[in-house]
Design a protein around this motif. Structure first.
Motif, PDB file in Angstrom:
ATOM      1  N   LEU A  11       0.845  -1.190   0.000  1.00 29.38           N
ATOM      2  CA  LEU A  11       0.000   0.000   0.000  1.00 29.38           C
ATOM      3  C   LEU A  11       0.884   1.245   0.000  1.00 29.38           C
ATOM      4  N   ASP A  31       1.126   5.769  -1.233  1.00 33.14           N
ATOM      5  CA  ASP A  31       0.696   6.985  -1.911  1.00 33.14           C
ATOM      6  C   ASP A  31       1.635   7.193  -3.092  1.00 33.14           C
ATOM      7  N   THR A  32       1.223   8.012  -4.038  1.00 32.42           N
ATOM      8  CA  THR A  32       2.088   8.376  -5.162  1.00 32.42           C
ATOM      9  C   THR A  32       2.341   9.871  -5.110  1.00 32.42           C
ATOM     10  N   HIS A  59      -6.926  13.866  -1.675  1.00 29.88           N
ATOM     11  CA  HIS A  59      -7.853  13.712  -0.546  1.00 29.88           C
ATOM     12  C   HIS A  59      -8.157  15.087   0.030  1.00 29.88           C
ATOM     13  N   GLU A  85      -1.163  11.648  -4.457  1.00 27.92           N
ATOM     14  CA  GLU A  85      -2.325  10.784  -4.687  1.00 27.92           C
ATOM     15  C   GLU A  85      -2.409   9.857  -3.478  1.00 27.92           C
ATOM     16  N   LYS A  86      -3.394  10.115  -2.605  1.00 24.33           N
ATOM     17  CA  LYS A  86      -3.529   9.352  -1.367  1.00 24.33           C
ATOM     18  C   LYS A  86      -4.164   7.996  -1.625  1.00 24.33           C
ATOM     19  N   ARG A  87      -3.496   6.964  -1.163  1.00 28.61           N
ATOM     20  CA  ARG A  87      -4.054   5.611  -1.131  1.00 28.61           C
ATOM     21  C   ARG A  87      -4.005   5.060   0.294  1.00 28.61           C
TER      22      ARG A  87
END
Length: 142
Positions: free
Chosen positions: A21, A23-24, A40, A76-78
């Motif tokens: 997991l 973020d980018t 986000h 880019e939130k993951r």
């Protein structure tokens, strides 16, 4: 969590483990003020964001004057926010690496810069599996 230390931090014995997991972060180098944008809406895009503070730390280590500039970062939130999964800390470690390369800061300085940002940020410079001791900032590779 073993209790509260005299310095206000919690005494920890924990295992850190890298997982898939992530973020980018995308860095764009162009003239203008330092800027963060995030996918986000609850993600801070000012000095409250560890990426911003990482940029300030590297900027200062590079002996540059004023505030960071000429970089825009898109996150880019993951990784879920406030979930204890190290999203902000791992983003800060990534920013330290990219900006140190860009602004000519020696890689040997990164662990100290990371530690100043947070107890778990140095871990994210390397990843893997480690036993976190004390505040979580001392490790023992396992």
């Amino acid at each position: 969590v073993l209790g509260i230390r005299a310095d206000g931090y919690h005494e920890l014995r924990t295992v850190f483990q890298s997982i898939a997991l992530h973020d980018t972060l995308t860095f764009r180098f162009a003239r203008g003020p330092f800027h963060i944008a995030c996918s986000h809406p609850a993600c801070p895009t000012d000095r409250a964001n560890l990426v911003w503070r990482a940029a300030e730390a590297v900027w200062t280590a590079a002996r540059r004057r004023g505030v960071p500039r000429d970089v825009a970062v898109r996150i880019e939130k993951r990784i879920p926010m406030q979930a204890g999964l190290g999203g902000g800390s791992s983003d800060a470690a990534a920013a330290l690496r990219v900006l140190a390369s860009r602004w000519k800061v020696e890689p040997a300085q990164l662990p100290a810069l990371a530690a100043a940002l947070g107890a778990d940020v140095p871990y994210f410079l390397e990843g893997g599996t480690v036993l976190g001791l004390d505040r979580g900032d001392h490790d023992h590779e396992g």
